[in-house]
Design a protein around this motif. Structure first.
Motif, PDB file in Angstrom:
ATOM      1  N   ARG B  94    -161.562  42.363  18.600  1.00  0.00           N
ATOM      2  CA  ARG B  94    -160.951  43.561  19.169  1.00  0.00           C
ATOM      3  C   ARG B  94    -159.557  43.249  19.686  1.00  0.00           C
ATOM      4  O   ARG B  94    -158.620  44.052  19.543  1.00  0.00           O
ATOM      5  N   MET B  95    -159.439  42.078  20.280  1.00  0.00           N
ATOM      6  CA  MET B  95    -158.141  41.678  20.815  1.00  0.00           C
ATOM      7  C   MET B  95    -157.110  41.615  19.696  1.00  0.00           C
ATOM      8  O   MET B  95    -156.009  42.170  19.792  1.00  0.00           O
ATOM      9  N   MET B  97    -157.286  43.015  16.719  1.00  0.00           N
ATOM     10  CA  MET B  97    -157.058  44.330  16.136  1.00  0.00           C
ATOM     11  C   MET B  97    -156.102  45.129  16.993  1.00  0.00           C
ATOM     12  O   MET B  97    -155.151  45.741  16.488  1.00  0.00           O
ATOM     13  N   GLY B  98    -156.374  45.103  18.306  1.00  0.00           N
ATOM     14  CA  GLY B  98    -155.526  45.866  19.216  1.00  0.00           C
ATOM     15  C   GLY B  98    -154.078  45.415  19.104  1.00  0.00           C
ATOM     16  O   GLY B  98    -153.152  46.243  19.036  1.00  0.00           O
ATOM     17  N   ALA B 102    -150.905  47.527  17.801  1.00  0.00           N
ATOM     18  CA  ALA B 102    -149.755  47.707  18.689  1.00  0.00           C
ATOM     19  C   ALA B 102    -148.477  47.281  17.975  1.00  0.00           C
ATOM     20  O   ALA B 102    -147.451  47.986  18.017  1.00  0.00           O
ATOM     21  N   LEU B 105    -147.444  49.796  15.451  1.00  0.00           N
ATOM     22  CA  LEU B 105    -146.856  50.999  16.004  1.00  0.00           C
ATOM     23  C   LEU B 105    -145.426  50.791  16.456  1.00  0.00           C
ATOM     24  O   LEU B 105    -144.658  51.738  16.552  1.00  0.00           O
ATOM     25  N   ASN B 119    -154.044  58.575  15.869  1.00  0.00           N
ATOM     26  CA  ASN B 119    -154.177  58.417  17.321  1.00  0.00           C
ATOM     27  C   ASN B 119    -154.210  59.753  18.029  1.00  0.00           C
ATOM     28  O   ASN B 119    -155.040  59.997  18.904  1.00  0.00           O
ATOM     29  N   MET B 123    -157.193  61.397  20.268  1.00  0.00           N
ATOM     30  CA  MET B 123    -157.097  61.836  21.659  1.00  0.00           C
ATOM     31  C   MET B 123    -157.628  63.246  21.820  1.00  0.00           C
ATOM     32  O   MET B 123    -158.361  63.549  22.770  1.00  0.00           O
ATOM     33  N   CYS B 126    -161.292  63.160  21.581  1.00  0.00           N
ATOM     34  CA  CYS B 126    -161.903  62.573  22.779  1.00  0.00           C
ATOM     35  C   CYS B 126    -162.071  63.606  23.867  1.00  0.00           C
ATOM     36  O   CYS B 126    -163.119  63.664  24.520  1.00  0.00           O
ATOM     37  N   ILE B 129    -164.930  65.771  22.949  1.00  0.00           N
ATOM     38  CA  ILE B 129    -166.208  65.077  23.121  1.00  0.00           C
ATOM     39  C   ILE B 129    -166.573  65.026  24.593  1.00  0.00           C
ATOM     40  O   ILE B 129    -167.725  65.236  24.974  1.00  0.00           O
ATOM     41  N   LYS B 130    -165.584  64.760  25.417  1.00  0.00           N
ATOM     42  CA  LYS B 130    -165.854  64.686  26.845  1.00  0.00           C
ATOM     43  C   LYS B 130    -166.442  65.988  27.346  1.00  0.00           C
ATOM     44  O   LYS B 130    -167.427  66.004  28.079  1.00  0.00           O
ATOM     45  N   GLN B 133    -169.960  66.435  26.043  1.00  0.00           N
ATOM     46  CA  GLN B 133    -170.900  65.534  26.696  1.00  0.00           C
ATOM     47  C   GLN B 133    -171.222  66.022  28.095  1.00  0.00           C
ATOM     48  O   GLN B 133    -172.366  65.977  28.539  1.00  0.00           O
ATOM     49  N   GLN B 134    -170.200  66.476  28.773  1.00  0.00           N
ATOM     50  CA  GLN B 134    -170.430  66.988  30.120  1.00  0.00           C
ATOM     51  C   GLN B 134    -171.377  68.173  30.082  1.00  0.00           C
ATOM     52  O   GLN B 134    -172.331  68.263  30.864  1.00  0.00           O
ATOM     53  N   LYS B 137    -174.852  67.036  29.373  1.00  0.00           N
ATOM     54  CA  LYS B 137    -175.449  66.367  30.517  1.00  0.00           C
ATOM     55  C   LYS B 137    -175.884  67.381  31.559  1.00  0.00           C
ATOM     56  O   LYS B 137    -176.978  67.290  32.127  1.00  0.00           O
TER      57      LYS B 137
END
Lengths: 722, 235
Positions: B94-95, B97-98, B102, B105, B119, B123, B126, B129-130, B133-134, B137
């Motif tokens: 992951r490191m 890839m990140g 970067a 970009l 990206n 966003m 996301c 989804i948040k 999900q809320q 829940k």
């Protein structure tokens, strides 16, 4: 009619072949001519055949009797194509059981007795009386009883059968008949039928034949009705049922029902409008359909003056139910209760043990014997039936808020042979309804079969299973939080649930550990699939709050193999949820410590749990905020050479809130918003104090509540930025 | 193994040290008796060795249960090591890839443009989804609350029904004492007649069965036969 042309000397065995042949040919040609003249419909042969069988004299030989043969073939043809009408059943049954033409045709006729709609009860009663006469061979008797069991749901009224209960009971002594007669008696028994001498007889048989499951079933039903008469004690769950006695009729019946259902599609909507019960009758013949709710006693006569019993089928509204609560009589076919909400209300209030016993028996039988037939039907209609049945079952369980023990037993057996895809949503939903399993049995009943399925399945099954186990955990915890009000009190819900608090905690712990293991290995197998991770985090959402939300003094820490993949995830949502989970853990742990101090009672959270939590917390803060990971002595240690080899400069900051692969895009976005004129993105400039604060605000506005709470509760923001 | 050394030693002793146990004389004295002794010793040693081998074998067969016990521990240890390896590999990957993304970009080429587009889409997704999900829940919490309430209601219902049963049992009709004796006598009478009825019914049924006739055809027999289960007064 053509029959009148034949000389009436069929009695004598001297009716030679030659004369009958010529007579037959004459009669046939005449019949054909008549048909042609009047243009009679194709149903005529069956009417003629039935007339023959009802009128044939006793002693007529059947061997070499072509008329008999033709008529029987006609009847068989009609039976196998669309089933016999009730009158036909009466005539044929009477003919067979009276042995008018000897014993040979009896078996053949019995085998083709496939009803199309209902079986008239009078015919069955007559047949049983013929059974009493005792001229049938044992094999034929067995065949007859098996037939009665197969078509039992189609017999229109059972009260006359109950009237001859005693006669049926007398067949119990016959060893070959005993299993089937016991099954039939089980279906017919009411409280009044339980007499001491019958119990004695059964106990005598029990001591002679041993622990036969059919005897035990019948005795346990007797015990439920009259516990003082039966002194034997039984295993709470007698697993083996009565066995499948459907024999040669089941498949043929199935075929007939499908055909009739297809042939009369236009009738169904009409029938449903007028009266729901009549409409469902057409589909009633499906072996997984819930039977129609009918009364036990069809006739309105009252046998006694004082006791007036109201059959459940007559109750139409809730008010009526309340008025007659103590007078209700349950129907003969317990399966019909599952379709009616009134009946379920009644069951719920009046905890009638006999009712539950009978329902469990019927469910167990249906699930074990019928369900497997359905699944392999091949036709989509078959599996639709199964889906409908299971959904009905689930809605019943939801209504009652408790499960049936027979469903549980079936599920454990089924999991061992399940392929993971047949009726998956229904089976997983049924799984989540399983009540608390003792911790010693979890590995045998749940872990082994589920592990096998889990490791060999696709990621969607894994997600489904984790969700189902999450649901199971939530239900266990909810149940416990309502029913276990006092510490240490044994919760005695019904006969099958007798769980002490410590046993319950062990079970929950075992379940959480099991899912943790599944999660660990699942994530490794699927390469940290985000969907799977999301479901796993759902589960730990439940687990982290066990103490605060459900009052159970248990804290199980999230395993490393879930924590780190979530922390290093590509999607910011996982990181946010992880932060939230860590928050909740902190709240639970601090509350636990406080409670220990206040009440002085030992709250058994091991030191290891606290240590683990502290390590996680420290790592997370270092990672996200302090840009200081992979240092020696850290939770994850990587050697210097390896880190150099990776080619990442400043690896220690590679997972900070700006550089983290999940938040990188937010950082860039923020950078553009902050310094729109700059072309090169320099994320280090975000790390100055003021910008850092704005950046955090920006992240919080994006909805990352978990992060917000985490940072606010764990990090003193008054100090300098990272 | 001990044996050859001992034998060698013995032989050496016998050969070098001329003084055998028999006498100080030469080799002739030591040879036959000593040889016999050596033979005896060798035999004993063979027996000992075979006994030891058997003992070792038995120990090995006993330890399968131990091995199983160790197996469970070993499996756990293996899984833990695998997990550690997995986590570390994940962190490194992951490191890297990140860092790679970067770097990409930073460059302003079409590839980085497409990454930026992805990206932005991420966003937006996301935040969706948040919200979802809320919502789920919240609904899940509501369902749990309702479930709790229903379970509480069930418990309440059951407690009430139990109370009602108790009350029913305790209830005595007014002026109970006066008629108690009469009622009890009546009750015992009923029991007696019931037993008689049941007995009679049983006997009749037995007779009908023994006769082996079709009793449905005779109207009188039918009336009797069809009512052999009825009792005018039930419990």
């Amino acid at each position: 009619m053509a029959a009148t042309l034949i000389p009436p000397d069929l009695n004598s065995s001297s009716s030679t072949d030659s004369s009958s042949t010529s007579n037959r040919s004459i009669s046939r040609s005449l019949r054909v001519a008549e048909k042609a003249k009047k243009g009679i419909k194709a149903e005529d042969p069956i009417v003629a055949a039935l007339k023959y069988f009802s009128k044939v004299q006793k002693g007529t030989p059947c061997r070499g009797n072509d008329e008999f043969e033709n008529n029987l073939v006609t009847v068989e043809r009609v039976a196998y194509s669309k089933g016999l009408s009730p009158e036909a059943i009466s005539v044929m049954l009477e003919f067979a059981m009276s042995l008018r033409m000897g014993t040979v045709p009896c078996v053949r006729v019995l085998k083709c007795l496939l009803p199309s709609t209902v079986v008239p009860h009078q015919a069955v009663v007559r047949a049983v009386v013929w059974l009493c006469v005792g001229k049938l061979s044992i094999a034929t008797q067995v065949l007859f009883i098996k037939w009665v069991l197969t078509v039992f749901d189609m017999i229109d009224a059972k009260d006359n059968l109950r009237a001859i209960y005693g006669f049926l009971f007398s067949f119990v002594t016959e060893e070959n008949l005993c299993p089937y007669v016991c099954h039939l008696l089980y279906l017919l028994t009411r409280k009044e039928c339980v007499r001491l001498f019958r119990v004695r007889k059964l106990l005598e048989l029990h001591s002679k034949l041993g622990k036969q499951p059919y005897l035990l079933h019948l005795l346990s039903l007797y015990k439920v009705f009259c516990p003082e008469l039966v002194t034997l004690s039984f295993n709470s769950r007698i697993r083996a049922g009565f066995g499948n006695h459907n024999g040669p009729w089941k498949l043929a019946l199935n075929a007939i029902q499908k055909r009739t259902a297809v042939l009369v599609p236009s009738d169904l909507p009409l029938a449903l409008q007028t009266q729901e019960k009549a409409g469902s009758r057409k589909r009633k013949l499906g072996h997984l359909d819930l039977p129609v709710l009918t009364a036990v006693v069809q006739s309105q006569k009252q046998t006694s003056l004082s006791q007036m019993v109201v059959p459940l089928a007559q109750i139409q509204s809730f008010v009526q139910l309340l008025e007659n609560l103590h007078l209700i009589e349950l129907p003969a076919q317990m399966g019909s209760l599952l379709g009616s909400s009134l009946a379920l209300h009644y069951l719920d209030c009046v905890q009638d043990e006999s009712a539950f016993l009978r329902i469990n028996f019927w469910l167990g039988h249906s699930l074990h014997e019928e369900f497997l037939f359905c699944g392999h039907g091949g036709a989509s209609q078959g599996s639709d039936e199964a889906v409908q049945f299971l959904e009905r079952l689930m809605s019943t369980q939801d209504f009652l808020q408790e499960g049936f023990s027979s469903v549980e037993a079936f599920l454990y057996k089924f999991l061992n042979v399940w392929d993971g895809s047949l009726l998956r949503p229904q089976i997983l939903a049924l799984l989540s309804n399983v009540p608390v399993v003792p911790s010693t049995c979890i590995s045998r009943l749940l872990s082994e079969p589920l592990e096998q399925l889990f490791f060999t399945s696709k990621v969607f099954f894994k997600c489904g299973l984790i969700e189902s186990l999450n649901g199971m955990l939530v239900k266990w915890l909810t149940w416990h939080s309502v029913y276990a009000l006092e510490d240490g009190r044994n919760v005695d819900l019904d006969t099958s649930m007798n769980v002490s608090r410590s046993g319950f905690m062990l079970s929950v712990g075992e379940l959480v550990r099991f899912v943790g293991r599944l999660a660990t290995l699942g994530l490794q197998l699927e390469g940290c699939h985000s969907l799977l991770l999301s479901f796993i985090l759902d589960f730990y959402d439940t687990v982290c709050d066990i103490f605060q939300k459900y009052g159970l003094p248990l804290v199980v820490m999230i395993p490393r193999s879930v924590f780190y993949p979530a922390l290093f995830a590509f999607d910011p949502i996982s990181v946010d949820r992880l932060a939230k989970i860590m928050n909740r853990y902190k709240i639970n742990l601090t509350a636990a410590k406080k409670q220990e101090k206040i009440t002085g009672k030992a709250f058994h959270i091991s030191l290891k749990t606290y240590q683990e939590f502290n390590h996680y917390l420290a790592f997370m803060v270092n990672c996200l905020w302090n840009s200081r990971i992979f240092q020696p002595g850290d939770d994850i240690e990587l050697s210097e050479e390896l880190l150099h080899e990776s080619g990442v400069p400043q690896y220690w900051a590679s997972f900070s809130l700006t550089n983290h692969p999940a938040f990188h895009c937010y950082a860039i976005d923020f950078h553009h918003k902050c310094w729109p004129e700059r072309r090169d993105v320099d994320l280090k400039s975000i790390q100055h104090l003021q910008q850092w604060g704005w950046y955090l605000e920006y992240l919080f506005t994006q909805g990352f509540d978990g992060l917000r709470q985490f940072i606010q509760s764990n990090i003193k923001t008054s100090s300098r930025g990272p | 193994m001990e044996q050859p050394d001992d034998v060698e030693n013995l032989e050496a002793d016998a050969a070098v040290d001329g003084q055998g146990p028999e006498g100080p004389n030469g080799l002739q004295d030591t040879t036959p008796v000593d040889l016999l002794r050596i033979k005896e010793q060798m035999f004993n040693q063979c027996v000992e060795i075979s006994a030891q081998i058997n003992a070792v074998e038995n120990k090995r067969t006993c330890s399968t249960s131990e091995a199983e016990y160790n197996l469970a521990d070993n499996v756990t240890a293996l899984e833990e090591t695998k997990t550690e390896h997995f986590i570390k590999t994940l962190a490194l990957h992951r490191m890297q890839m990140g860092h790679a993304i970067a770097e990409k970009l930073q460059q302003n080429n079409p590839e980085s443009e497409s990454i930026k587009a992805v990206n932005d889409r991420c966003m937006a997704l996301c935040s969706q989804i948040k919200d979802l999900q809320q919502e789920s829940k919240d609904m899940g919490d509501q369902i749990t609350d309702i479930r709790k309430k229903r379970l509480e209601l069930k418990q309440l219902t059951r407690d009430q029904m139990k109370e009602m049963e108790l009350l029913k049992k305790k209830y005595e009709p007014p002026e109970f004492e006066k008629y108690k004796a009469a009622q009890q006598k009546g009750q015992s009478n009923i029991e007696k007649y019931k037993t008689m009825t049941v007995l009679a019914q049983n006997v009749l049924r037995g007779i009908i069965l023994a006769c082996k006739i079709n009793w449905l055809d005779d109207p009188k027999l039918k009336d009797i036969g069809m009512t052999l289960e009825d009792l005018p007064i039930t419990d």
